[in-house]
Design an enzyme around this catalytic site. Structure first.
Site, PDB file in Angstrom:
ATOM      1  N   LYS A 117       0.861  -1.190   0.000  1.00  0.00           N
ATOM      2  CA  LYS A 117       0.000   0.000   0.000  1.00  0.00           C
ATOM      3  C   LYS A 117       0.887   1.225   0.000  1.00  0.00           C
ATOM      4  O   LYS A 117       2.029   1.180   0.476  1.00  0.00           O
ATOM      5  CB  LYS A 117      -0.893   0.025   1.239  1.00  0.00           C
TER       6      LYS A 117
HETATM    7  P1  NAD Z   1     -12.640   7.513  -3.811  1.00  0.00           P
HETATM    8  O1  NAD Z   1     -11.657   8.548  -3.431  1.00  0.00           O
HETATM    9  O2  NAD Z   1     -12.983   7.303  -5.239  1.00  0.00           O
HETATM   10  O3  NAD Z   1     -14.005   7.793  -3.024  1.00  0.00           O
HETATM   11  C1  NAD Z   1     -14.041   7.916  -1.625  1.00  0.00           C
HETATM   12  C2  NAD Z   1     -15.432   8.388  -1.253  1.00  0.00           C
HETATM   13  O4  NAD Z   1     -15.518   8.453   0.169  1.00  0.00           O
HETATM   14  C3  NAD Z   1     -15.736   9.800  -1.772  1.00  0.00           C
HETATM   15  O5  NAD Z   1     -17.116   9.895  -2.069  1.00  0.00           O
HETATM   16  C4  NAD Z   1     -15.373  10.663  -0.563  1.00  0.00           C
HETATM   17  O6  NAD Z   1     -16.032  11.919  -0.572  1.00  0.00           O
HETATM   18  C5  NAD Z   1     -15.886   9.776   0.541  1.00  0.00           C
HETATM   19  N1  NAD Z   1     -15.299  10.071   1.851  1.00  0.00           N
HETATM   20  C6  NAD Z   1     -14.010  10.352   2.149  1.00  0.00           C
HETATM   21  N2  NAD Z   1     -13.890  10.595   3.475  1.00  0.00           N
HETATM   22  C7  NAD Z   1     -15.128  10.456   4.000  1.00  0.00           C
HETATM   23  C8  NAD Z   1     -15.660  10.569   5.300  1.00  0.00           C
HETATM   24  N3  NAD Z   1     -14.879  10.881   6.349  1.00  0.00           N
HETATM   25  N4  NAD Z   1     -16.983  10.347   5.488  1.00  0.00           N
HETATM   26  C9  NAD Z   1     -17.795  10.034   4.436  1.00  0.00           C
HETATM   27  N5  NAD Z   1     -17.349   9.911   3.185  1.00  0.00           N
HETATM   28  C10 NAD Z   1     -16.032  10.119   2.970  1.00  0.00           C
HETATM   29  O7  NAD Z   1     -12.122   6.148  -3.114  1.00  0.00           O
HETATM   30  P2  NAD Z   1     -12.521   4.660  -3.507  1.00  0.00           P
HETATM   31  O8  NAD Z   1     -11.534   4.158  -4.462  1.00  0.00           O
HETATM   32  O9  NAD Z   1     -13.981   4.597  -3.800  1.00  0.00           O
HETATM   33  O10 NAD Z   1     -12.208   3.915  -2.125  1.00  0.00           O
HETATM   34  C11 NAD Z   1     -13.177   3.866  -1.091  1.00  0.00           C
HETATM   35  C12 NAD Z   1     -12.790   2.772  -0.120  1.00  0.00           C
HETATM   36  O11 NAD Z   1     -12.744   1.527  -0.801  1.00  0.00           O
HETATM   37  C13 NAD Z   1     -11.417   2.938   0.542  1.00  0.00           C
HETATM   38  O12 NAD Z   1     -11.499   2.433   1.871  1.00  0.00           O
HETATM   39  C14 NAD Z   1     -10.531   2.057  -0.300  1.00  0.00           C
HETATM   40  O13 NAD Z   1      -9.405   1.610   0.427  1.00  0.00           O
HETATM   41  C15 NAD Z   1     -11.476   0.926  -0.615  1.00  0.00           C
HETATM   42  N6  NAD Z   1     -11.119   0.144  -1.799  1.00  0.00           N
HETATM   43  C16 NAD Z   1     -11.020   0.740  -3.029  1.00  0.00           C
HETATM   44  C17 NAD Z   1     -10.725  -0.033  -4.140  1.00  0.00           C
HETATM   45  C18 NAD Z   1     -10.691   0.547  -5.533  1.00  0.00           C
HETATM   46  O14 NAD Z   1     -10.556  -0.222  -6.481  1.00  0.00           O
HETATM   47  N7  NAD Z   1     -10.823   1.838  -5.707  1.00  0.00           N
HETATM   48  C19 NAD Z   1     -10.491  -1.413  -4.004  1.00  0.00           C
HETATM   49  C20 NAD Z   1     -10.600  -1.980  -2.731  1.00  0.00           C
HETATM   50  C21 NAD Z   1     -10.918  -1.184  -1.647  1.00  0.00           C
END
Ligand code: NAD
Length: 427
Positions: A117
């Protein structure tokens, strides 16, 4: 591990998420009777890098310095793989915990990677596009000897996207002197990115919903779904849930939430975010806080933003029958038993959101071979891998009379431990 040594380990990597990750690992390792020599090694990352670097703001005379991290948890089964997060509070312990989760996730779905990561401690919402590009290129230059197609392959995570991956790929390629698409995944298709990667985590997760619903006896037709986080994962999960006939009644981002009991128009909300960057001001429902959103009456709760949001209070309050963990580490270890005791089926992060890294694996394979698959091939292979992993984890849960998180970790940890034991200790 002796307590004094363990305390030392915790001081080095201390963060709430790392404490949670190690506590969960210790609990499952004990249950499995894991070899303590292997357990001791797996509690901490194999390699970790902390960098500090400056970047120039748009106001030319202003230069800010920020922290960046890249952590590789296990290098036993192949190169390491994991996202890069831009967030204002990211730290070494959090990145180490997420790298550990990536190791289990890859092992659970059977990918030939260890976990990694990365992160930069910066608020991505306060950066212009040009500033984000300068941050990304300098961060890449700082970690360049650490990454590579056969070493460690980054991908998007919170606060990063296809464009950030394109800048990383370009910076790396400039340094090595030839185009090297396989150094990152989650790139735009024009650079060797895989079709369907952007949707993969949200869609892969929701592809498990019919299996979970059948097991838990939930009728998905009109089922009420609440999503915390409306970014890459949350948005595509909402679209996929709608396609299954569910009603998405609540969504949120870091600016707050929106509730509409009749069902939100997900495509319209997505258009609002594309235009305004956030959900703020979206008029498709009533404005609510994130805390209220997590406590809404619903059948399916999908945390898809930051870690640690399902606290014991939220676990007590939720009426959901199923929790699909899109985010990494959304449920605290003290909230987990409350959900289990209430009979909530929790599909854990290491299984539920593994669709992202699975399609990233497909992208890496396609880049290495310079041979690209069709969208239908990718979707079919993703479904097959996700469904098989779910069934295998469910079989372990039934056999061991335990919850899906424990069962999934038993599967993942065993695969890594077996690989470590058969390779032996060098020298
Ligand atoms: P992203 O940046 O595209 O979206 C994150 C979302 O969460 C946004 O809508 C943001 O405004 C919101 N957010 C951020 N802080 C917040 C808070 N304190 N309260 C409420 N909403 C909040 O990120 P993503 O890629 O969608 O990732 C989201 C989660 O999924 C993370 O935990 C990430 O580790 C996990 N994840 C992502 C992927 C991927 O392929 N993108 C894969 C596995 C896990």
């Amino acid at each position: 591990m002796e307590k004094a040594v363990l305390d030392d380990v915790m001081r080095e990597w201390d963060s709430p998420l790392y404490t949670e990750a190690v506590a969960t690992f210790n609990r499952v390792a004990d249950l499995m009777g894991l070899d303590e020599n292997v357990a001791e090694r797996l509690r901490v990352p194999q390699r970790a890098m902390v960098v500090t670097f400056p970047y120039r703001k748009d106001e030319y005379s202003q230069v800010d310095s920020v922290f960046g991290y890249r952590v590789q948890h296990v290098l036993t089964m192949g190169p390491t793989k994991g996202g890069i997060r831009y967030a204002p509070d990211v730290n070494l312990g959090e990145v180490a915990a997420l790298a550990m989760l990536m190791t289990w996730k890859c092992a659970i779905v059977g990918l030939p990677f260890g976990g990694a990561k990365g992160g930069v401690r910066i608020d991505p919402f306060n950066l212009s596009r040009a500033e984000k590009q300068r941050v990304t290129r300098r961060y890449t230059a700082e970690i360049i000897n650490f990454i590579g197609p056969n070493k460690d392959i980054p991908a998007p995570d919170m606060g990063t996207d296809e464009q950030v991956m394109a800048w990383i790929m370009d910076t790396y390629s400039q340094q090595v002197g030839h185009s090297e698409p396989a150094v990152v995944t989650g790139k735009p298709p024009a650079l060797g990115g895989s079709v369907a990667r952007r949707e993969a985590t949200g869609r892969g997760m929701v592809s498990l919903l019919p299996l979970a619903a059948e097991y838990r006896g939930v009728d998905l037709d009109g089922a009420q779904v609440v999503l915390h986080g409306f970014g890459n994962v949350g948005r595509f999960a909402a679209i996929a849930a709608n396609e299954l006939g569910c009603r998405v009644i609540g969504i949120s981002d870091h600016t707050g939430g929106v509730h509409n009991g009749r069902g939100l128009d997900v495509a319209d909300a997505a258009r609002h975010v594309d235009e305004h960057r956030t959900l703020e001001g979206y008029a498709g429902g009533d404005a609510i806080s994130n805390d209220e959103l997590l406590r809404l009456d619903c059948d399916v709760l999908i945390p898809a933003a930051v870690g640690g949001v399902i606290t014991p209070d939220v676990a007590e309050a939720t009426s959901a029958s199923i929790v699909l963990e899109g985010a990494n580490g959304p449920t605290t270890s003290s909230a987990d038993p409350i959900l289990n005791d209430k009979g909530v089926l929790v599909v854990p992060d290491v299984l539920a959101n593994a669709g992202g890294v699975t399609v990233s694996y497909f992208e890496w394979v396609q880049d290495l071979q310079n041979y690209f698959w069709s969208e239908s091939e990718i979707v079919a292979r993703l479904r097959e891998i996700m469904n098989r992993a779910f069934s295998e984890v469910m079989d372990i849960a039934i056999r061991e009379n335990t919850d899906l998180r424990t069962a999934a970790l038993m599967k993942g940890i065993k695969r890594v431990a077996d690989a470590k034991l058969v390779r032996g200790v060098f020298p």
